[in-house]
Design a protein around this motif. Sequence first.
Motif, PDB file in Angstrom:
ATOM      1  N   GLN A  97       1.687   3.212   6.120  1.00 51.12           N
ATOM      2  CA  GLN A  97       2.048   1.845   5.797  1.00 51.12           C
ATOM      3  C   GLN A  97       2.913   1.262   6.922  1.00 51.12           C
ATOM      4  O   GLN A  97       3.324   1.965   7.855  1.00 51.12           O
ATOM      5  N   GLU A  98       3.189  -0.013   6.823  1.00 51.25           N
ATOM      6  CA  GLU A  98       3.997  -0.714   7.823  1.00 51.25           C
ATOM      7  C   GLU A  98       5.300   0.045   8.077  1.00 51.25           C
ATOM      8  O   GLU A  98       6.040   0.374   7.149  1.00 51.25           O
ATOM      9  N   GLY A  99       5.564   0.346   9.338  1.00 53.09           N
ATOM     10  CA  GLY A  99       6.814   1.003   9.709  1.00 53.09           C
ATOM     11  C   GLY A  99       6.796   2.516   9.655  1.00 53.09           C
ATOM     12  O   GLY A  99       7.730   3.157  10.137  1.00 53.09           O
ATOM     13  N   GLN A 100       5.750   3.109   9.079  1.00 48.67           N
ATOM     14  CA  GLN A 100       5.693   4.570   9.024  1.00 48.67           C
ATOM     15  C   GLN A 100       5.184   5.126  10.354  1.00 48.67           C
ATOM     16  O   GLN A 100       4.246   4.595  10.939  1.00 48.67           O
ATOM     17  N   ALA A 101       5.808   6.207  10.796  1.00 50.46           N
ATOM     18  CA  ALA A 101       5.463   6.771  12.107  1.00 50.46           C
ATOM     19  C   ALA A 101       5.672   8.278  12.090  1.00 50.46           C
ATOM     20  O   ALA A 101       6.475   8.809  11.316  1.00 50.46           O
ATOM     21  N   ILE A 102       4.931   8.964  12.950  1.00 52.74           N
ATOM     22  CA  ILE A 102       5.299  10.307  13.342  1.00 52.74           C
ATOM     23  C   ILE A 102       5.985  10.182  14.697  1.00 52.74           C
ATOM     24  O   ILE A 102       5.783   9.199  15.408  1.00 52.74           O
ATOM     25  N   TRP A 103       6.795  11.175  15.047  1.00 55.27           N
ATOM     26  CA  TRP A 103       7.657  11.031  16.215  1.00 55.27           C
ATOM     27  C   TRP A 103       7.342  12.098  17.244  1.00 55.27           C
ATOM     28  O   TRP A 103       7.299  13.289  16.932  1.00 55.27           O
ATOM     29  N   SER A 104       7.118  11.665  18.469  1.00 52.67           N
ATOM     30  CA  SER A 104       6.848  12.583  19.569  1.00 52.67           C
ATOM     31  C   SER A 104       8.157  13.185  20.070  1.00 52.67           C
ATOM     32  O   SER A 104       9.086  12.460  20.435  1.00 52.67           O
ATOM     33  N   VAL A 105       8.219  14.522  20.055  1.00 53.54           N
ATOM     34  CA  VAL A 105       9.393  15.217  20.589  1.00 53.54           C
ATOM     35  C   VAL A 105       8.924  16.330  21.515  1.00 53.54           C
ATOM     36  O   VAL A 105       7.879  16.937  21.308  1.00 53.54           O
ATOM     37  N   SER A 106       9.701  16.596  22.516  1.00 52.23           N
ATOM     38  CA  SER A 106       9.461  17.729  23.401  1.00 52.23           C
ATOM     39  C   SER A 106       9.904  18.997  22.690  1.00 52.23           C
ATOM     40  O   SER A 106      11.022  19.061  22.161  1.00 52.23           O
ATOM     41  N   ARG A 107       9.042  20.020  22.685  1.00 52.87           N
ATOM     42  CA  ARG A 107       9.428  21.267  22.028  1.00 52.87           C
ATOM     43  C   ARG A 107      10.673  21.853  22.683  1.00 52.87           C
ATOM     44  O   ARG A 107      11.605  22.278  21.992  1.00 52.87           O
ATOM     45  N   SER A 108      10.683  21.875  24.007  1.00 52.04           N
ATOM     46  CA  SER A 108      11.857  22.424  24.687  1.00 52.04           C
ATOM     47  C   SER A 108      13.080  21.560  24.421  1.00 52.04           C
ATOM     48  O   SER A 108      14.187  22.077  24.202  1.00 52.04           O
ATOM     49  N   GLY A 109      12.887  20.245  24.400  1.00 47.79           N
ATOM     50  CA  GLY A 109      14.023  19.350  24.184  1.00 47.79           C
ATOM     51  C   GLY A 109      14.669  19.534  22.824  1.00 47.79           C
ATOM     52  O   GLY A 109      15.894  19.673  22.708  1.00 47.79           O
ATOM     53  N   ILE A 110      13.850  19.540  21.761  1.00 46.75           N
ATOM     54  CA  ILE A 110      14.427  19.681  20.417  1.00 46.75           C
ATOM     55  C   ILE A 110      14.996  21.077  20.228  1.00 46.75           C
ATOM     56  O   ILE A 110      16.022  21.259  19.571  1.00 46.75           O
ATOM     57  N   ASN A 111      14.342  22.079  20.829  1.00 51.87           N
ATOM     58  CA  ASN A 111      14.846  23.454  20.726  1.00 51.87           C
ATOM     59  C   ASN A 111      16.241  23.554  21.349  1.00 51.87           C
ATOM     60  O   ASN A 111      17.172  24.115  20.767  1.00 51.87           O
ATOM     61  N   GLU A 112      16.383  22.979  22.537  1.00 54.25           N
ATOM     62  CA  GLU A 112      17.673  23.057  23.226  1.00 54.25           C
ATOM     63  C   GLU A 112      18.751  22.272  22.482  1.00 54.25           C
ATOM     64  O   GLU A 112      19.906  22.711  22.404  1.00 54.25           O
ATOM     65  N   GLN A 113      18.386  21.118  21.921  1.00 51.24           N
ATOM     66  CA  GLN A 113      19.345  20.365  21.110  1.00 51.24           C
ATOM     67  C   GLN A 113      19.830  21.193  19.927  1.00 51.24           C
ATOM     68  O   GLN A 113      21.029  21.239  19.623  1.00 51.24           O
TER      69      GLN A 113
END
Length: 454
Positions: A97-113
């Motif tokens: 629906q309007e405004g719904q999204a999946i979000w692109s993240v870097s695996r290494s980036g989120i892992n390190e965070q």
Amino acid sequence: MSAKPNIAINGAGPVGALLALMLAKRGYAIDLFESRPDSRQTNIYQGKSINLALSDRGWKALNAVGIDQEIRDNAIPMYRRVMHDLAGNLTTQPYGQEGQAIWSVSRSGINEQLITLAEQQDKVRVHFSHRLTQYNFDNNTALYLNDANQQINHQTDIMFGADGAFSKVRRLMQELPKQRISYSLQYMPTSYIELSIPAGENGEHQLDKNALHIWPRKDFMLIALSNPDGSFTCTLFMDLEGPLSFSSLQDKSQVSDFFHQYFADAMGLLENPVEQFMAKAAAPLCLVHIYPWVVNDAVALIGDAAHAMVPFYGQGMNCGFEDCRVLAELVDQYEDNWPEILAAYQLERKENGDAIIELAKRNFTEMSDKAGDANFLLRKKIEAEFQRRHPELWVPLYSMVTFSPDIPYKTALSVGDIQNDIMDQIMAMPNIHECWQDDGVYRHLFALANQRLS
């Protein structure tokens, strides 16, 4: 009041790091072991990690420990698929629906965070370059080898195997002589390599950054997910063997012809695709089923170690994060009674893990073959319109999986199968391409849905 047990987690990927963070916030002392060096100091991901799609199940888990905004700051919303046909024509399909999204993240980036956030907890100790070699299930003692080839013994009370599809903890569990463990690891015909689209001259994205781009070619496909620096991480999925496969493309001329024939509109964007193809070994995709997940009320599997799946529903990490959230809620519910916690965790998550593995396997066909098909796109339009008219009666399967974290995967699978049967009947209506907006279509759909889904 008895002291809280010590907990060890083998595997400091995104799931292991999040689990460490969640349990440390509940007062547990955590030792987090990782066989690889610290990726914040050594690039261990190059060419080995596809971008990940973070959706509502993952966000709910991150929100449960108050770190969702920190992760969101480095993520890019993707509101739609954009399909590229052979001629370079584009077709767009919203994800929800309007405004719904999946979000692109870097695996290494989120892992390190997540590792950094876990390290900030006083009760978390992270041990890099520690490879698990043995585990004594009688006294919960692990034997590790460090990068200096020294042996380290570590005694714990609870051990979690968060060490991925080829989990060492799982393999050691399987070797126990008195345990009846059912297990399968199924390699898929499909493998993958990672490619890239660099940022433009001024650092801009060269494609729509708020979309997941797909070049569907039936038996294989290319996808692209955007990164904050203006680049796109691309993944080519194709059979490892066969008439048109990674194995069949042996020289630069063949590879060049392949890319120009099937991905002509991407050739001006991709960074050295022919050279990259020739230089990289295709990585495998596999499915893992195992039962039980828990041994001796003290050793348990979580994330890919328990339910590795193919990436075609974008739920591997999301499912692992949901494992962590559910486990943490059970810790609160059963007030630190770990035999009860682990039994309830296994009961809750095993059947849901099986369900999303099945859904992910099916979704390859949707992405690679159906995504650009006129009948499929019309089917999705009708479903979206029906959901708009009757949101209490119909949530499309994709939305149940991706945007409805309170609907279990097992429910989404069973309801989705019923919806599929209903939509087959709707698509078989005479002249459906011309009359799909007529109220009569939706009255018929309501009658069918009300009969089978109410």
